[in-house]
Structures are given as C-alpha cells and as structure tokens.
Design a protein around this motif. Structure first.
Motif, mmCIF file in Angstrom:
data_model
loop_
_atom_site.group_PDB
_atom_site.id
_atom_site.type_symbol
_atom_site.label_atom_id
_atom_site.label_comp_id
_atom_site.label_asym_id
_atom_site.label_seq_id
_atom_site.Cartn_x
_atom_site.Cartn_y
_atom_site.Cartn_z
ATOM 1 N N PHE A 55 0.836 -1.195 0.000
ATOM 2 C CA PHE A 55 0.000 0.000 0.000
ATOM 3 C C PHE A 55 0.869 1.242 0.000
ATOM 4 C CE2 PHE A 55 -3.335 -2.618 0.205
ATOM 5 C CZ PHE A 55 -4.042 -2.808 1.376
ATOM 6 N N VAL A 114 2.858 -1.964 6.572
ATOM 7 C CA VAL A 114 4.190 -1.424 6.836
ATOM 8 C C VAL A 114 4.692 -0.595 5.651
ATOM 9 C CG1 VAL A 114 5.898 -3.124 6.019
ATOM 10 C CG2 VAL A 114 6.227 -2.004 8.187
ATOM 11 N N LEU A 116 2.779 1.138 3.753
ATOM 12 C CA LEU A 116 2.046 2.391 3.909
ATOM 13 C C LEU A 116 2.769 3.301 4.887
ATOM 14 C CD1 LEU A 116 -0.585 3.890 3.268
ATOM 15 C CD2 LEU A 116 -1.651 2.704 5.150
ATOM 16 N N ALA A 117 3.212 2.708 5.990
ATOM 17 C CA ALA A 117 3.909 3.499 7.001
ATOM 18 C C ALA A 117 5.211 4.075 6.463
ATOM 19 C CB ALA A 117 4.183 2.643 8.239
ATOM 20 N N PHE A 118 5.944 3.294 5.705
ATOM 21 C CA PHE A 118 7.194 3.794 5.141
ATOM 22 C C PHE A 118 6.943 4.979 4.224
ATOM 23 C CE2 PHE A 118 10.744 1.584 6.625
ATOM 24 C CZ PHE A 118 10.452 0.249 6.814
ATOM 25 N N GLU A 120 4.512 7.066 4.388
ATOM 26 C CA GLU A 120 4.172 8.210 5.226
ATOM 27 C C GLU A 120 5.401 8.820 5.884
ATOM 28 O OE1 GLU A 120 1.506 10.335 6.578
ATOM 29 O OE2 GLU A 120 1.211 9.811 4.483
ATOM 30 N N VAL A 121 6.281 7.964 6.381
ATOM 31 C CA VAL A 121 7.502 8.474 7.006
ATOM 32 C C VAL A 121 8.284 9.315 6.006
ATOM 33 C CG1 VAL A 121 9.766 7.802 7.884
ATOM 34 C CG2 VAL A 121 7.736 6.679 8.743
ATOM 35 N N ARG A 123 7.143 10.824 3.454
ATOM 36 C CA ARG A 123 6.403 12.051 3.152
ATOM 37 C C ARG A 123 6.659 13.108 4.215
ATOM 38 N NH1 ARG A 123 2.159 14.811 4.360
ATOM 39 N NH2 ARG A 123 1.539 13.362 5.998
ATOM 40 N N ILE A 124 6.601 12.684 5.466
ATOM 41 C CA ILE A 124 6.843 13.627 6.547
ATOM 42 C C ILE A 124 8.266 14.152 6.501
ATOM 43 C CG2 ILE A 124 6.929 13.876 9.047
ATOM 44 C CD1 ILE A 124 4.735 11.757 9.174
ATOM 45 N N LEU A 125 9.223 13.264 6.225
ATOM 46 C CA LEU A 125 10.609 13.700 6.128
ATOM 47 C C LEU A 125 10.775 14.698 4.986
ATOM 48 C CD1 LEU A 125 12.668 10.460 6.754
ATOM 49 C CD2 LEU A 125 12.588 12.526 8.157
ATOM 50 N N ASN A 127 8.791 16.682 3.879
ATOM 51 C CA ASN A 127 8.201 17.955 4.252
ATOM 52 C C ASN A 127 9.119 18.798 5.117
ATOM 53 O OD1 ASN A 127 5.948 19.594 4.069
ATOM 54 N ND2 ASN A 127 4.625 17.864 4.487
ATOM 55 N N HIS A 233 3.383 15.868 -0.916
ATOM 56 C CA HIS A 233 2.068 15.256 -1.075
ATOM 57 C C HIS A 233 1.952 14.544 -2.421
ATOM 58 C CE1 HIS A 233 -2.180 14.824 -0.261
ATOM 59 N NE2 HIS A 233 -2.458 15.311 -1.449
#
Lengths: 315, 290, 407
Positions: A55, A114, A116-118, A120-121, A123-125, A127, A233
C-alpha cells in the motif's frame, strides 16, 4: 511467443501514433495511460506475481521523483543522467523496505500496512528537509531541449514512457516464463511449500521488491519531468499508492496485460464520467466509484480474467 | 521546552486526543479482527457519522451527546447493510477486491457528501465548546474530557459484549476459525454483517464525541484513517483493550512528539512506532500470535 | 445561479465515444448577425480537498461571464458572447493538465484558473505549449510568474509582495501604538504557500526589529492545536502570525480562546479564515480583533459593494476566491475587447500591454511585467464589531487598527 508478439505489436502501434494523431489531448491521454500502466506493472510484479500487496508504492515513486528533481535543481545535473540515478535510489529504498519487512516475516496485511507506514515516514521527512525543498517542493527549471528531457511536443514524452512500459511488459513476460518467475509465483501461492521445495523465499521476495521499486522510481522520475513540479504530497502521498494498485487489480493480477487493461479502462471511465456529468461537482466521481465496485463485483478476476476464457484454447 | 508545566498538559491532552482516536479504532479493530478487512472506507464512514451528528444538531437542535442513542443504532444499521449487501457480495471474499470495494465506497461517500452537503466546513456551537476542565493546573477542553470517559465506557461495553453474549462468542469464533465456525452452524454472513455494523456503531459514538471539538466537511475522514490503522496494529488487531491503550499511547506520542520535534515532524513518531510494532511485535500489545 | 454552460469539447480519437457537443447560448433562431462565441476555459479544483475554494472560484468566474454576456458581450467583435468551458482539476495538478488539453481541443481562446499554486504551475505550463493565455486567479507562489512563460498573467499579488506588505504594515501598526510588541511566533501550514510565506517572514522580521521566537509548522489537516497553543502559552509572544487554510485557522484561534491565550494581536498573513465573512459570522467572539493581510477589494469602490450585495443575495460568501476570479474574467474580456480578436496570440499581446482600470481592487491600472501585475497588493484588515474593515494602507482604510487587542 504470442504474448511477445502482442507486446511488440502494441508498442509498435503506439510508437506510430504521433505520426497520425496530432491532438494534444489524445496524446496526453495515451501518455497518462501508459504512465499508469507503468506504475501498475511495477506493483504487479510484487503483488500479482509475488503475492505481496503493497500500500506504499509511493515510497519508491517519490524517491525516484525527488532524486531526479533534486539533482537537477541543486546540482544542475542533466535530466537524462538523473534517470538511472533515480532508478537506483528507488531500488535502494525498495531493498531497505524489503529487507526489513521480509526479514521480520511480514506478510499479507501486515506487509501492506508497513509499506504504507514507510511511505508516510518519507512524506513527513520530505516535508521537513531542505534537500527536498520542504513543503515548498521542487520546481524543475523549464528548458525546451530534448537534451534536457523536456520536449516541446508530446511525442518525446510518449516515446520515453513507451520505452519504460515496454520494459515493464518484457519484465512481466519474462516473469511468466522464467525460472525466477516460477519461484516468485510459487512463493505467492504458498510460501511455506516453496521454502520446503528449496526456494530461497527471502531472496526471491527481496529481488521482486527491488525490481518493482526500480520500475516505480522510473515512473516517478518521468512524472517529475512531465509536470516539472513535485511536493511531498504529490510524491509520497497515498494517491500514488492507490493509483499503482487500482490498474492491476481491475485489469487482472499477475498477468502481463492486466495493468494496461486496468489503466486504460479506469482512464476511460474517468473521462466518460467527467464528460457526461462534468458540471455538478462530485457526481462524476460518485459514478466512478460505483462503477469500480461494479467492476469488482462482476469481474472478480479482473478484465484479463475475461480473456483467459478465450485465450486458453489458443495458448 | 520540556518543563513539567508544558509536558503535563501535553500528556493529558494526548490522552484525551487518544481517546477519540481509540473510539475510531475500536470499530476498525473489530472489522479487521473478524472480517480481516482493511477498511479503507473507515474515514469516509466517520465523515458520514459526523454529518449525521451535525444535522441532528443543526436541524433538530439535538445535543451531540444526546444524539448517541440515535447515531449508534443508525450507524449500526448502515454497517450491517453495507457488509451484507455491498461489500460481501461485491468482493467474493477476495482480499484485493475488498480493498477496491472499500476504495470505491470512499469515493462514493466523499463525493456524495460534496454533492449533497457542499464543501463548506461545518461546526456546531454548544454551551461547552469553549469550556475547560482544570486538572492540576492544566486546562483541558471539556468535550475532550467527556470523550475520554466515553472511550472508556465504550471499551468496557464492547468487552462485556464480546465475552458475555452469545453473539460475542460467535464473533470470536468466526474471527479465530472461520471454517470451523461455519461447521458448527454459525451463520457466518450474519456474523460478518453484525461485526461490521458494530464497527460502524463505534464510529457513530466517536462522531458524537468528536464533533463538539472539531468540524465536518466531505474530506474530514482522511485525517484519521492512518492514525486509526496505526492504533489497531499497535493494540493488536481484534483487541478492544488494545485499541484503547493503543489510542492513548499514540495520542501521547503525537502530543509529546509534536512538542519535541515540531508538529509536522512530530507526526513521524506515530509511523515509526507503527513500523517498529509491525516488525518486532506484529500481533501488537494484546493481539494473539497468528 | 445564472445559466450553466454545459461543457463543450471535441473528441478526435475513434476509440473514444463522443459525448454530444452541447449548447450554444443566445437565441438559435437568430441567424447571421450573432458572432461566434469566444470560449474561455474556467479551470478550478471543484472536487477533492480544495473543493470549497474551487467552487467559489468557479462561481465568481461564471458570474462575470454571465454579466458580460448580459451587457452585450464583446462589443469590438459584434457582440460575441463569452462561453465558459468548465474544467475540474480535482485538486490534482495532473488532472488540471488533462483539462487544459481538453480545453485546447475545444478551442478556448484563454484560460482562467486554477486557484492553487501547485495546480497553477502545471496548468500554465501546459497552456504555454499551445500559447493559450492563462490568467492566474490566485496562485500566490512566486514561481508561478518567475519561469519566463509568456502566456501567464497573474492579476493579484504573489506571496513575496504580500509578506513584505504584511511586515511593513505590522511595523506601522506597532509604531503607531508606540512599539509595545517585540516578539513574534509564526504558525504555518506545511505546504507551498505556508512554508514560503513563513520563510520570508522569518528572514525579514528580525531586520525590522522583531524577534522570531519560534516558527511552528503543522500538517494539513491538523486535528488538534493544543500543543501549539501550549507552546504559545510558554513562549508568550506579543504577536502570533498564522498562515494557513480555513479549517486549521479556525481550530487554532478556537483553541487559543479556550486556553485563554491572548497575544497583543493575531496578525495573519494570508490567514485562512481571518478575512472570511463566514468565519466572522460563525465565530464572532473568536474572530473579533483578528488582523489579516490578505487579498481584498477596495472598500471605497461602489462596484465592490454592489457585487458583494449581489453575491450575498445569491447566498454565497463574498471571498477573494469570488472577486479575484470575477475580475480575472473581466480583465480577460477587456483584453479581448482591445484585441478585437479571439486569437490566442492577440489576447496575449493585449494582456501584456493591458492598462485596465475597470476593476475594484486596490491595484491601480494593470501593468504586467513578466506576467505579474505590478500594482497588485494586499490590504490589512481587522475584524471590528462583527465586520471586516480595512485598516491599512491609509488610502483605503475604513477604520483605525485596534492594537494591542484587549479581549
């Protein structure tokens, strides 16, 4: 053999398109369909052939996009040279995610989550880090030379994405008939039996995710060149991950043409719904969602599943 | 920045925030535990529930907490129907198809809301929207405190239900061993639908507790989906106590992480935990080893 | 809400089914004298997470199209009417590009849109490939007009101009009150507009004598602002500067009120809700006293007030999305009028040489250099007694700024 001929014929036909069609709209449609196909092919390698549903393919996509864009913006490297670099970066991220996930035996929904989580991580980084431009994103400077991987017309982009999709097709075709492919599908069908038969499950899965990530990253680099702007994004957001998986599932998992069929069908659906119900906001997307559900209900093996009935005799 | 005068309210705030998350996760963990569905439509369904609470308040003047007896059964009915007649039928039981169905459902729900209720953000005004409760010097917003106790209550109710009632036992049976449950005569389709219904009923409750402190628009669900998944994984898929505890933990991590790393980067704490749990203890805190 | 134009486009590929090309406007019976309608693309994110703003944008543009047509269309072209070709960017740049392609096929003479900077970057580029003049309605990122694209024209200001004006005016307000404020805390949303604005603020404020205590970045969406407000409580800045979107802005100021955090001023720069009548109406206590440096109309211009009344009668909110788009269409119409042609190059030239003063923004006559309207500037507003009033610059001021704010 038949499949190979079909692939080459199809790609040949698309390659000839710019000679007959000058409509920017149609060419853009074809390019975006091939682009979605590429993402789908990459996802299909890992999920359709390998049985590992991800995902978070945005993690690889975004890495490819950012790698290419950052090199151009910060170091002025030629865009074409950035492409292999982007692919390598994507592959590296794939290796990392794969190594961690498979080493700890994550399967099924756990693996999906997991990834998906990667994403997201990342994406946040993205940013928060100067290198990626943070929230501002990266704008690739406008150049109008094909030497800089930017084309005035659409034909250039069409050829690039065509070559990438051809690679995806050949890769899928190879997976269908190679020994590695057999190992991979064995792992998909029953991991424990495969292990019992002597398949190095970890290595096979890791290779699959690296291949998948590399191809996805190429798609990311292409996106960056075509639209010339990325932000966290756009690069790492869930929209990309969803786009990667919609096509293959609708088109037929684990098949060579599934991603293309799915991508084309969905794009067509999107255009149709937007044109028929264009003006009232939201209605077209509602219909799109409903048709999606209908497709799944009536074509549980995807569009390719339909063809399998007829193709079986000829094969 | 980590003096107690800041840290303490932050932790309390994290607990109350986590309580709301837990309410959302309670439904998701049941749905996952029993149906093994990763319900991507959970956020959109929360949004529908929030609109329900909003309209009850705006058109009929019903206080959001007083709306509980209406929202909970209504969402339950919606959930039952969705699973029985849409998701169950459409997916033929295949995982990837369920995924697509829930994605399609999300599209339909979000855009229906956009079409029917416009894109404006709506809020409600209650007498307690701005009031706070003083806890040892920290000022915690009243709706959040109520949500905290609401989450505790909901978890207790669900735990009692799942352990003491026949349906609860049937649900646990189906969750653990689907074929076996069928063999002993449990109507699995019915149990699936009941579970989905209960899962959505939790969302109905969550919406009642969330709206006073928040807002609703067609996109509002998107902000909660990933967090809900994280909590479900952390707590253990299928465990109510896990969802509650997971909610609190994530709430506090988000809060304190935000203090320490900044709100944007602080979000990373959540996903790092997510990954760590998945890698090192995938069954979560209370889950059973598969 | 005016006559809806059905979207009119052409499909060339055989494989795709053609949807019927629909309605022309005017009276079909009247042959000959009616000049061919001039197609104008109206492209906004009317679905997806930007739907609220996108729909207001489309509404404003459509209003202008209808008015221009009702007043006789483009006089220099025998009364040719404008025909809006509506497009939905679905809050994604790639869909925006696809819509531009469609509009190109449909033969648009120009495009107005696409609200969000990220989408504008993509659509202006796509339009440039076909030399379609693209009037940018909002899209405040400076990069939009810094790429040397000849077809791009932005009527309103970019965030560099906005931020500089904001800082100068903040200084003026502070000086007027005998400089009680020294410290500042910036709270911004994490994407393009928020980060860009915050970066500029943080780099320029110290030079004016203000200490930036902290720059807080938050996600979109943010579910809870209690932490940020806690930090505010601890740092106790004199002024809080938010730069974010509507929902987060509302949550932030609500939380501040709840936690009893009262800086000398909430001075927003492109504050998401600060100069929104909707916000003031729904949260009068919280909104009172809030200052915003944002797009705004000239309050002394009767046309602006007349339009406001018209919009509110139609049950819509009078926001910058509405009137910036409204005027962008009029700007375009003026250019078409002067060019006396629906040809793209002619319109581009007309826009480039435009000196239009038929608008009610505080900009003076238009003058585009590299696609940016030079006179464009924001105004500083404050919510006073339940209404939004301009407080700076003096030429446009309706009221004196109240600073420091005593709740």
């Amino acid at each position: 053999m038949k499949t190979l001929c079909a692939i080459l014929l199809l790609c040949g036909a698309v390659a000839l398109l710019p000679a007959f069609v000058s409509s920017g709209f149609v060419l853009n449609l074809v390019i975006m369909t091939l682009y979605a196909t590429l993402l789908g092919q990459a996802w299909n390698i890992l999920a359709g052939f390998g049985g590992q549903y991800s995902f978070g393919h945005a993690a690889f996509f975004g890495t490819g996009a950012y790698a290419s864009a950052a090199l151009q913006v910060h170091l002025g490297v030629n865009a074409w040279l950035c492409l292999p670099f982007a692919i390598a970066c994507g592959a590296a991220v794939g290796a990392l995610v794969g190594a961690l996930s498979f080493r700890y035996g994550l399967r099924g929904s756990y693996f999906a989550l997991v990834t998906l989580a990667f994403a997201e991580v990342l994406r946040i980084l993205a940013n928060s880090v100067k290198f990626t431009g943070g929230g501002v994103g990266l704008l690739i400077p406008l150049k109008s030379s094909s030497l800089d991987f930017q084309f005035q017309g659409k034909a250039g982009f069409l050829y690039v994405i065509l070559v990438l999709t051809l690679a995806g097709f050949l890769l899928s075709w190879w997976l269908e008939r190679s020994r590695y492919g057999a190992w991979l599908t064995a792992v998909r069908d029953n991991e424990d039996s495969a292990a019992a038969l002597g398949v190095n499950v970890f290595r096979v899965k890791l290779q699959a995710i690296v291949l998948s990530a590399a191809l996805t990253a190429a798609g990311g680099a292409f996106y960056a060149q075509y639209f010339q702007y990325i932000d966290p994004h756009l690069a790492y957001g869930p929209a990309v991950s969803v786009e990667a998986l919609l096509g293959p599932i609708v088109g037929g998992l684990g098949t060579v043409f599934g991603p293309l069929l799915g991508a084309a069908a969905l794009r067509l659906l999107g255009e149709l719904t937007r044109n028929l119900m264009g003006d009232a906001p939201g209605v077209s997307l509602m219909i799109y969602g409903a048709v999606l559900i209908a497709m799944v209900t009536f074509l549980p093996r995807g569009i390719a599943g339909l063809f399998r009935h007829f193709g079986r005799r000829a094969a | 920045m980590l003096e107690l005068s800041i840290l303490f309210p932050s932790i309390l705030n994290g607990l109350t925030l986590g309580a709301v998350y837990a309410l959302i996760a309670l439904g998701l963990t049941l749905i996952y535990g029993v149906l093994h569905i990763i319900n991507f439509a959970h956020g959109a369904l929360l949004m529908i529930a929030l609109y329900g609470v909003f309209f009850l308040n705006a058109k009929l003047g019903v206080d959001p907490y007083a709306a509980l007896p209406v929202m909970v059964p209504a969402m339950f009915a919606l959930g039952y129907a969705l699973q029985r007649f849409v998701i169950g039928r459409a997916s033929h039981g295949k995982d990837e198809n369920i995924l697509l169905v829930t994605l399609g459902l999300t599209l339909i729900l979000e855009n229906f809301a956009l079409f029917a209720w416009r894109s404006d953000t709506r809020t409600i005004e209650t007498s307690y929207t701005f009031s706070t409760v003083a806890i040892a010097g920290a000022m915690i917003s009243t709706p959040k405190v109520v949500a905290f106790f609401g989450a505790l209550a909901a978890t207790a109710i669900l735990l009692a239900f799942i352990t003491r009632t026949d349906l609860g036992r049937a649900i646990r049976a189906v969750a653990r061993e689907r074929q076996g449950a069928k063999l002993v005569g449990i109507d699995v389709e019915h149990v699936f639908a009941m579970s989905f219904g209960i899962g959505l009923a939790c969302l109905g409750a969550a919406a009642c507790f969330l709206l006073p402190a928040y807002y609703v628009n067609p996109q509002v669900g998107n902000g909660f989906v990933l967090i809900a998944f994280t909590i479900v994984v952390l707590g253990g898929m299928g465990s109510f106590a896990g969802a509650l505890l997971g909610g609190f933990i994530i709430g506090v991590v988000e809060s304190v992480g935000g203090l320490w790393l900044g709100e944007s980067l602080g979000q990373i704490g959540i996903f790092v935990i997510f990954i760590a749990v998945l890698l090192f203890r995938p069954q979560g805190i209370f889950g059973a080893r598969a | 809400m005016g006559i809806h134009r059905r979207r009119n486009f052409l499909k060339q590929s055989a494989g795709l089914s053609a949807a019927a090309a629909t309605g022309t406007l005017g009276f079909p019976g009247l042959a000959g004298a009616q000049a061919a309608p001039i197609k104008v693309g109206v492209l906004h994110p009317v679905t997806g997470f930007l739907a609220y703003s996108g729909q207001l944008c489309r509404f404003g543009a459509q209003l202008a199209v209808d008015e221009i047509n009702a007043a006789g269309g483009i006089k220099s072209m025998r009364g040719a009417k404008l025909e809006a070709v509506l497009g939905d960017a679905q809050s994604k740049p790639e869909v925006g590009v696809s819509e531009v392609e469609k509009m190109n096929e449909a033969g648009v003479s120009a495009i107005v849109g696409s609200y969000a900077s990220a989408i504008c970057l993509a659509t202006t580029q796509a339009a440039a490939k076909y030399d379609i003049p693209h009037v940018v309605d909002v899209g405040v990122a400076d990069q939009v007009v810094e790429r040397g694209l000849k077809n791009t024209f932005r009527f309103g200001p970019g965030y560099k101009v906005i931020t500089e004006a904001a800082i100068n005016d903040l200084h003026i307000i502070n000086t007027l009150a005998r400089k009680p404020a020294r410290t500042v805390m910036i709270v911004h949303e994490e994407s393009l507009f928020g980060t860009g604005t915050a970066n500029l603020l943080a780099s320029q404020l110290p030079g004016m004598g203000y200490q930036v205590l902290e720059v807080v970045k938050h996600a979109n969406p943010t579910r809870d602002f209690n932490n940020i407000v806690l930090r505010m409580k601890a740092l106790n800045p004199d002024i809080v500067i938010p730069a974010n979107y509507y929902n987060e802005y509302v949550l932030l100021v609500r939380t501040m009120k709840q936690q009893n955090v009262r800086p000398m001023a909430i001075y927003s720069v492109l504050g998401g809700a600060a100069s929104s009548f909707k916000f003031v109406k729904e949260f009068p206590d919280v909104a009172d006293g809030v200052i915003d440096c944002n797009h705004w109309y000239n309050p002394k211009d009767k046309r602006a007030i007349a339009l406001r009344r018209k919009v509110e009668k139609l049950n819509q909110v009078y926001t910058y999305e509405v009137y910036l788009n409204y005027q962008s269409v009029y700007l375009l119409a003026d250019a078409i009028e002067r060019a006396a042609s629906a040809k793209r190059e002619a319109i581009v030239e007309a826009l480039a040489s435009s000196t239009w003063s038929g608008h009610f923004m505080p900009y003076g006559p238009t003058r585009f250099v590299n696609g940016q309207n030079q006179g464009a500037q924001p105004l500083v507003l404050q919510v006073l007694k339940g209404d939004i009033r301009v407080v700076l610059p003096n030429t446009y001021a309706e009221a004196q700024p109240v600073f420091p704010w005593k709740a």
